[in-house]
Design a protein around this motif. Structure first.
Motif, PDB file in Angstrom:
ATOM      1  N   ASN A  54     -28.999 -80.948  54.153  1.00 19.58           N
ATOM      2  CA  ASN A  54     -28.886 -79.503  54.026  1.00 19.58           C
ATOM      3  C   ASN A  54     -29.562 -79.073  52.725  1.00 19.58           C
ATOM      4  N   VAL A  55     -30.555 -78.185  52.849  1.00 19.94           N
ATOM      5  CA  VAL A  55     -31.277 -77.727  51.654  1.00 19.94           C
ATOM      6  C   VAL A  55     -31.030 -76.248  51.377  1.00 19.94           C
ATOM      7  N   GLY A  56     -30.007 -75.685  52.013  1.00 24.28           N
ATOM      8  CA  GLY A  56     -29.592 -74.335  51.658  1.00 24.28           C
ATOM      9  C   GLY A  56     -30.356 -73.234  52.365  1.00 24.28           C
ATOM     10  N   ARG A  57     -30.654 -72.159  51.618  1.00 26.43           N
ATOM     11  CA  ARG A  57     -31.250 -70.961  52.204  1.00 26.43           C
ATOM     12  C   ARG A  57     -32.781 -71.025  52.199  1.00 26.43           C
ATOM     13  N   VAL A  58     -33.347 -70.325  53.161  1.00 24.65           N
ATOM     14  CA  VAL A  58     -34.792 -70.231  53.314  1.00 24.65           C
ATOM     15  C   VAL A  58     -35.125 -68.797  53.709  1.00 24.65           C
ATOM     16  N   ARG A  59     -36.260 -68.298  53.260  1.00 20.30           N
ATOM     17  CA  ARG A  59     -36.719 -66.996  53.738  1.00 20.30           C
ATOM     18  C   ARG A  59     -38.216 -67.059  53.995  1.00 20.30           C
ATOM     19  N   SER A  60     -38.652 -66.233  54.936  1.00 24.05           N
ATOM     20  CA  SER A  60     -40.051 -66.198  55.325  1.00 24.05           C
ATOM     21  C   SER A  60     -40.422 -64.765  55.694  1.00 24.05           C
ATOM     22  N   TYR A  61     -41.612 -64.342  55.294  1.00 23.67           N
ATOM     23  CA  TYR A  61     -42.121 -63.046  55.734  1.00 23.67           C
ATOM     24  C   TYR A  61     -43.615 -63.169  55.950  1.00 23.67           C
ATOM     25  N   GLY A  62     -44.156 -62.267  56.751  1.00 27.12           N
ATOM     26  CA  GLY A  62     -45.583 -62.333  57.006  1.00 27.12           C
ATOM     27  C   GLY A  62     -46.014 -61.411  58.114  1.00 27.12           C
ATOM     28  N   VAL A  63     -47.228 -61.648  58.597  1.00 24.14           N
ATOM     29  CA  VAL A  63     -47.861 -60.813  59.615  1.00 24.14           C
ATOM     30  C   VAL A  63     -48.540 -61.730  60.629  1.00 24.14           C
ATOM     31  N   GLU A  64     -48.479 -61.338  61.903  1.00 23.68           N
ATOM     32  CA  GLU A  64     -49.141 -62.076  62.975  1.00 23.68           C
ATOM     33  C   GLU A  64     -49.996 -61.115  63.791  1.00 23.68           C
ATOM     34  N   TYR A 122     -48.800 -88.505  71.617  1.00 20.87           N
ATOM     35  CA  TYR A 122     -47.947 -89.411  70.851  1.00 20.87           C
ATOM     36  C   TYR A 122     -46.703 -88.656  70.383  1.00 20.87           C
ATOM     37  N   GLU A 123     -45.535 -89.072  70.869  1.00 21.70           N
ATOM     38  CA  GLU A 123     -44.313 -88.301  70.672  1.00 21.70           C
ATOM     39  C   GLU A 123     -43.874 -88.225  69.214  1.00 21.70           C
ATOM     40  N   PHE A 124     -44.219 -89.230  68.413  1.00 21.89           N
ATOM     41  CA  PHE A 124     -43.809 -89.231  67.018  1.00 21.89           C
ATOM     42  C   PHE A 124     -44.905 -88.648  66.114  1.00 21.89           C
ATOM     43  N   GLY A 125     -45.919 -88.055  66.713  1.00 21.23           N
ATOM     44  CA  GLY A 125     -47.007 -87.481  65.938  1.00 21.23           C
ATOM     45  C   GLY A 125     -47.175 -86.001  66.167  1.00 21.23           C
ATOM     46  N   ASN A 126     -46.085 -85.315  66.564  1.00 22.32           N
ATOM     47  CA  ASN A 126     -46.140 -83.889  66.834  1.00 22.32           C
ATOM     48  C   ASN A 126     -45.406 -83.104  65.759  1.00 22.32           C
ATOM     49  N   SER A 127     -46.037 -82.072  65.265  1.00 21.82           N
ATOM     50  CA  SER A 127     -45.431 -81.199  64.277  1.00 21.82           C
ATOM     51  C   SER A 127     -45.704 -79.760  64.684  1.00 21.82           C
ATOM     52  N   VAL A 128     -44.662 -78.928  64.711  1.00 22.04           N
ATOM     53  CA  VAL A 128     -44.804 -77.510  65.025  1.00 22.04           C
ATOM     54  C   VAL A 128     -44.051 -76.714  63.974  1.00 22.04           C
ATOM     55  N   GLN A 129     -44.722 -75.771  63.351  1.00 19.14           N
ATOM     56  CA  GLN A 129     -44.114 -74.860  62.388  1.00 19.14           C
ATOM     57  C   GLN A 129     -44.405 -73.434  62.835  1.00 19.14           C
ATOM     58  N   THR A 130     -43.389 -72.588  62.813  1.00 20.21           N
ATOM     59  CA  THR A 130     -43.580 -71.173  63.068  1.00 20.21           C
ATOM     60  C   THR A 130     -42.628 -70.390  62.194  1.00 20.21           C
ATOM     61  N   ARG A 131     -43.185 -69.516  61.378  1.00 22.03           N
ATOM     62  CA  ARG A 131     -42.406 -68.766  60.398  1.00 22.03           C
ATOM     63  C   ARG A 131     -41.645 -69.755  59.514  1.00 22.03           C
ATOM     64  N   ALA A 153     -44.216 -67.376  74.621  1.00 14.74           N
ATOM     65  CA  ALA A 153     -43.486 -67.698  73.396  1.00 14.74           C
ATOM     66  C   ALA A 153     -42.990 -66.430  72.727  1.00 14.74           C
ATOM     67  N   ALA A 154     -41.675 -66.341  72.531  1.00 12.69           N
ATOM     68  CA  ALA A 154     -41.083 -65.331  71.660  1.00 12.69           C
ATOM     69  C   ALA A 154     -41.031 -65.964  70.278  1.00 12.69           C
ATOM     70  N   ILE A 155     -41.878 -65.497  69.367  1.00 12.41           N
ATOM     71  CA  ILE A 155     -42.111 -66.226  68.138  1.00 12.41           C
ATOM     72  C   ILE A 155     -40.896 -66.200  67.214  1.00 12.41           C
ATOM     73  N   GLY A 156     -40.152 -65.087  67.212  1.00 13.17           N
ATOM     74  CA  GLY A 156     -39.068 -65.026  66.240  1.00 13.17           C
ATOM     75  C   GLY A 156     -37.756 -64.494  66.737  1.00 13.17           C
ATOM     76  N   ALA A 157     -37.702 -63.924  67.924  1.00 14.21           N
ATOM     77  CA  ALA A 157     -36.455 -63.324  68.387  1.00 14.21           C
ATOM     78  C   ALA A 157     -36.372 -63.425  69.899  1.00 14.21           C
ATOM     79  N   GLY A 158     -35.976 -64.583  70.386  1.00 13.40           N
ATOM     80  CA  GLY A 158     -35.879 -64.798  71.819  1.00 13.40           C
ATOM     81  C   GLY A 158     -34.756 -64.016  72.459  1.00 13.40           C
ATOM     82  N   ASP A 159     -34.876 -63.758  73.736  1.00 10.03           N
ATOM     83  CA  ASP A 159     -33.891 -62.996  74.495  1.00 10.03           C
ATOM     84  C   ASP A 159     -32.550 -63.711  74.490  1.00 10.03           C
TER      85      ASP A 159
END
Length: 806
Positions: free
Chosen positions: A640-650, A100-109, A150-156
Motif C-alpha cells: 500500500n503506497v497511499g494516495r494518488v492523483r492524476s489529471y490531464g486531457v485526452e 507473452y502473458e508476463f510481458g503486458n503492461s497497461v496504464q491509463t490515467r 473502453a470507458a477510460i475513467g468512469a464505467g457504467d
C-alpha cells in the motif's frame, strides 16, 4: 413526477450539478435532434461507425476500436495490444502480437492493468494476473470481435467488476451470420510465425444461427530460444425466441504453451553485463545449450562434487515455461417483456488449469548460509530436519507452480422505460476459487537439460486455496429532457466482497530454523493457516450528463466513485509475519473520477476531447524483484503506497478532407496525463515518494496515422506512436528513467471482394510492426528505489495474411 427528482443528491455528486449548469449555459437552442436525416459523417473502408469510435450519446469518455480497425491489425494480436490505438492507454507488450502473458503492461490515467475491469459479451473476466486470474486475451480473437469499447475513467455502474477503479473495457463479439459460409485466414510472419483461423457458420436454420472457429498459432520467440503455441476455439449459438426475445450460448477454449524470456537489467541492456553466450542489449536471452566448458560454469566451491551446482545453469530456456488450459461457457437470455421493458440474464462458468516452470539453483551445503546461496540444498536439509518427505537435490531443480480453479456466476438486469425515464436495476453474483502450489523437484542427474523427476520432491514452498465471493447490485435512472436533447444519468452500485485464504503460505509454514551458523537446524513450521477479508459499500454513486448542442456535437460530464478488492490479495496473504502471525486485512482501494468533455461528428471530421481528474487512496502497488537462485526469474509482491492523483486531457480525432476526394484521411490521439503519489511509503524510515511520478506512467502519449485509398482494391496505412519519458522507480531515482521513444507500424490491404471460383472476398494484407527497427526499452517492472527491470521493444516484424470466404 420524473423518478430522478425523488433521488437524494449527496454532496459527493454536487460536481455534476456544476457541470450541468456550465453545459446548459454555454449551449444555445438549435433545431431538434429528431428527424435530422441529412446527417453526413466521415466514412472510409477503415472507418466503421464514427459514432461508435467517439462514444456518441455516452455520458462519460468512451472510445472504441471498431471492427474495421481490428481486421487491419496484425493477425492474432492480443486483446490487450488492441487497446494501444486508443487515447488514454499506455500499452507495452512483449512482441508484435503481445502474447507473452508476463510481458503486458497497461496504464491509463492513475490506473494499471489490475485496476481495469474487463467484460466479454456480458461476462466479467475477473482479475487480470497471469497466475490465478483470467486475462482477457485468453478469451478473444480479433476476427470474432465486433467492437472493443473502453470507458477510460468512469464505467457504467451496471457493468460487473470487482477490479475496476473506474476504467472498464468491453469486448463484444459478432453475431452469427444469416448465410452459411466458411471464412479462412492464413498468416505467415517473422520468427517462423504461422497462424490459421477458420470460422464455419451454419447460417439461419429455423430459429438458430451459429458459428464455430478454431485458431492455431505457432511461432518462435523473438528473443532467444523457445516457442509460442496457441490453440483457440470459439463457438456461439444465437436463438430467436420470438418478438424481442433471444438467447445466446457461448464457448471459448484456450490451450496455450510458451517459453519465458528473461526480464533484464539496465546493465544487461547497455552491454555492461552479458549472458554465457556473450549476448546483451535486446538480444540478451536465456541460452539453449549449456556451455559446460565455460570457466564460469565450474562447480560451485560451496557444493563440492555437485557438477551442476553453479547458479549460472539456471539461465536455460527449457526450465522456463508457461502452460494454460482455460475454458469459458456462457448463456445469455434476453426477454422482451413489453414495449420498452426487457430483462436479461447471463450465466457463466470458467474452468482454469495450468502450471509454470522456473529453475532453482543448488546453493550452498554450509548450514547457516543466507542470501542467494540459501537455495535448494539448504531448503531441502531444513525441511528434512523438520520431518518432511524430501530428497536431496542433484543440481538444478525443476520449479513447478501449479494454478487451477473455477469461476462461476450470474448477471441479471431489468430495463424499464417510463415516459422520459429509463430505469435499470440488477445484480451480479460470482464465486471464484483458486488453488496454487509451488515446489521444487529434481531433474534427472541434476542436469538443466534433464527431464523432471516428479517422484523426487526437493522442497515445498506454497500450497493454498483462495476464494472470492462477490455480490454487486445497481440502480440507474436515465432521464431525457428537452426533446431528448438533455440526458442525465444518476445511479449507484453496492459491492459486497468476501475473501478467504487457507493453506501453506510460504516456507515458514513448512519449516523454521533454530540455532546459528553450523548449528542451524530445521524444525516444524507454523502449519497451514486461514485468513479472511470482507469489504462492504452499498453506495458507490455515478452521475453523468449529456447535452446535445445539435445533431452533431455533444457536451458530456461524469462523476463516479469506485471501490475495488485490493489487488494481489493472494500474494499479500502469503506473507508470514513474525511469530507466524497473519497479515491484517488491507484497506480497499477507492477512487473518485471526474470528467468534462465534448465530442463532434462532422462531415469531414469526428473527434472527442475530455479533461479528467482522478484521485484514489490505498493504492496497492506491485513491486517486482529478481528471484534469488532463479537466474533471471522474478517475483512480485504488493504494498500500500497511499494516495494518488492524476489529471490531464485526452483527445481523439479523425479527419477526411473533402478536397482529397476520399483519397486519404488521418487520425490523431493525444493524451496528457500527470499522475503522482501523494504520500510517502510508511516504514521505520519513511521512503519519500510524495509528489513523485507513478512508475511506468508517461506524461505524453501521441499516436496518429494516415490511411490512403488510391483504388477500390487498395488500402494502405502508416501510423506512429510517441511515448514520453517514464520512471522505473517510485522515488524517481536519478538514472532510473526510460527515455521517450516513437515506434511506427504500417499495413497494405489488397483486394476488394475478389473472387476465384467458389472462393469470394479474397484479400491479402501485409503488416509491419516497428517499421524503422527502433531499439529501446519498453516494458518496465518497477521497484521502489535504485532501478527497475525491463523488456526491450521487439525488432521490426513482418506478417502476411490472406483471407477468403466460401
Amino acid at each position: 413526477m420524473p423518478i430522478i427528482s425523488i433521488l437524494h443528491l449527496s454532496p459527493r455528486v454536487a460536481l455534476l450539478a456544476a457541470c450541468a449548469a456550465s453545459a446548459l449555459g454555454a449551449a444555445q437552442a438549435q433545431e431538434p435532434v429528431a428527424g435530422e436525416e441529412d446527417l453526413i459523417t466521415v466514412t472510409g473502408r477503415r472507418i466503421s461507425q464514427s459514432s461508435e469510435a467517439i462514444g456518441e450519446d455516452k455520458v462519460s469518455n468512451v472510445v472504441a476500436v471498431t471492427r474495421e480497425a481490428l481486421l487491419s491489425a496484425p493477425s492474432g494480436i492480443s486483446g490487450l495490444k488492441m487497446l494501444e490505438q486508443l487515447p488514454g492507454f499506455n500499452v507495452q507488450t512483449d512482441g508484435a502480437l503481445g502474447l507473452y502473458e508476463f510481458g503486458n503492461s497497461v496504464q491509463t490515467r492513475a490506473f494499471n492493468l489490475d485496476q481495469i475491469g474487463f467484460v466479454v459479451d456480458g461476462i466479467p473476466t475477473g482479475r487480470s494476473d497471469a497466475f490465478g486470474g483470467s486475462p482477457v486475451f485468453r478469451y478473444v480473437d480479433n476476427e470474432n470481435l465486433g467492437v472493443v469499447e473502453a470507458a477510460i475513467g468512469a464505467g457504467d455502474v451496471s457493468l460487473p467488476s470487482y477490479s475496476t477503479l473506474g476504467p472498464i473495457v468491453q469486448y463484444n463479439s459478432i453475431a452469427p451470420q444469416e448465410e452459411m459460409g466458411l471464412f479462412v485466414s492464413q498468416s505467415f510472419g517473422d520468427f517462423n510465425m504461422k497462424r490459421t483461423f477458420i470460422r464455419a457458420s451454419t447460417g439461419q436454420v429455423g430459429p438458430f444461427r451459429a458459428y464455430v472457429s478454431r485458431t492455431k498459432l505457432d511461432s518462435d520467440l523473438w528473443r532467444g530460444p523457445g516457442s509460442v503455441d496457441r490453440e483457440h476455439w470459439e463457438g456461439q449459438i444465437h436463438a430467436d425466441l420470438g418478438g424481442d426475445s433471444w438467447a445466446r450460448f457461448k464457448f471459448v477454449s484456450n490451450d496455450f504453451f510458451d517459453y519465458d524470456s528473461p526480464t533484464i537489467s539496465r546493465a544487461q541492456y547497455n552491454c555492461a553485463a552479458r549472458n554465457a553466450l556473450g549476448q546483451c542489449g535486446r538480444d540478451f536471452a536465456y541460452i539453449e545449450n549449456v556451455p559446460n566448458t565455460t570457466p564460469g560454469f565450474a562447480p560451485n566451491p560451496l557444493a563440492p562434487g555437485i557438477y551442476y551446482s553453479n547458479s549460472a545453469y539456471t539461465a536455460v530456456y527449457n526450465l522456463a515455461i508457461n502452460v494454460r488450459k482455460d475454458k469459458l461457457y456462457g448463456a445469455t437470455f434476453h426477454a422482451g417483456i413489453a414495449e420498452g421493458v426487457w430483462a436479461e440474464s447471463t450465466l457463466y462458468w470458467e474452468d482454469k488449469d495450468g502450471y509454470g516452470v522456473s529453475p532453482d539453483a543448488y546453493g550452498s551445503t554450509v548450514r547457516g548460509t543466507t542470501g542467494a546461496l540459501l537455495n535448494s540444498y539448504l531448503r531441502y536439509l531444513y525441511q528434512a530436519d523438520a520431518g518432511l518427505p524430501v530428497f536431496a537435490p542433484k543440481g538444478v531443480q525443476y520449479g513447478l507452480s501449479g494454478v487451477g480453479g473455477d469461476r462461476y456466476g450470474i448477471t441479471n438486469k431489468l430495463h424499464w422505460e417510463m415516459g422520459s425515464n429509463a430505469i435499470e436495476a440488477g445484480l451480479w453474483a460470482e464465486v471464484d476459487k483458486y488453488h496454487r502450489t509451488q515446489a521444487r523437484y529434481n531433474t534427472v542427474d541434476g542436469s538443466p537439460a534433464g527431464q523432471p523427476n516428479l517422484d523426487e520432491l526437493v522442497y515445498l514452498r506454497r500450497d493454498y486455496r483462495s476464494k472470492r465471493d462477490t455480490l454487486q447490485v445497481f440502480l440507474k435512472d436515465t432521464l431525457k429532457l428537452a426533446d431528448e436533447r438533455l440526458v442525465i444519468d444518476l445511479g449507484f452500485k453496492g459491492l459486497l466482497l468476501d475473501y478467504s485464504y487457507r493453506g501453506y503460505r510460504d516456507f515458514d509454514d513448512y519449516y523454521r530454523t533454530t540455532g546459528t551458523g553450523l548449528n542451524t537446524r530445521g524444525i516444524a513450521g507454523w502449519g497451514p493457516k486461514s485468513n479472511r477479508a470482507q469489504y462492504r459499500d452499498f453506495f458507490l454513486p455515478m452521475a453523468g450528463l449529456l447535452y446535445k448542442i445539435d445533431g452533431r456535437t455533444q457536451v458530456f460530464a461524469s462523476y463516479a466513485e469506485n471501490m475495488a478488492l485490493p489487488k494481489g490479495m493472494d500474494d499479500i496473504y502469503s506473507v508470514i509475519r513474525p511469530g507466524g502471525a497473519l497479515v491484517p486485512q488491507p484497506d480497499p482501494e477507492r477512487s473518485t473520477n471526474m470528467e468534462l468533455g465534448i465530442r463532434t461528428n462532422q462531415g469531414q471530421v469526428y473527434a472527442s476531447l475530455a479533461g479528467f481528474y482522478t484521485k484514489f487512496k490505498n493504492r496497492i502497488q506491485s513491486i517486482t524483484t529478481f528471484l534469488q537462485g532463479g537466474g533471471s526469474a522474478t517475483e512480485t509482491f504488493f504494498q500500500n503506497v497511499g494516495r494518488v492523483r492524476s489529471y490531464g486531457v485526452e483527445f481523439a480525432g479523425t479527419y477526411k478532407p473533402s478536397f482529397l476526394n476520399g483519397l486519404a484521411y488521418g487520425n490523431l490521439n493525444v493524451t496528457y496525463n500527470n499522475a503522482k503519489f501523494k504520500d510517502d511509503i510508511p516504514a521505520a524510515t519513511p521512503i519519500p515518494i510524495a509528489d513523485k511520478y507513478i512508475p511506468d506512467s508517461a506524461k505524453w502519449i501521441v499516436s496518429g496515422g494516415v490511411t490512403v485509398e488510391p483504388a477500390s482494391w487498395l488500402v494502405a496505412n502508416i501510423s506512429g506512436k510517441y511515448t514520453s519519458k517514464r520512471w522505473s522507480t517510485f522515488t524517481n531515482t536519478p538514472g532510473s528513467s526510460v527515455p521517450g521513444f516513437t515506434v511506427f507500424s504500417a499495413y497494405v490491404d489488397i483486394g476488394d471482394g475478389w473472387s476465384f471460383g467458389p472462393v469470394k472476398s479474397v484479400k491479402a494484407r501485409f503488416n509491419v510492426d516497428n517499421l524503422f527497427d527502433k531499439d529501446t526499452l519498453s516494458y518496465i517492472s518497477s521497484s521502489v528505489q535504485g532501478d527497475g527491470s525491463f523488456r526491450p521493444l521487439s525488432p521490426r516484424t513482418f506478417q502476411f495474411t490472406i483471407t477468403g470466404e466460401i
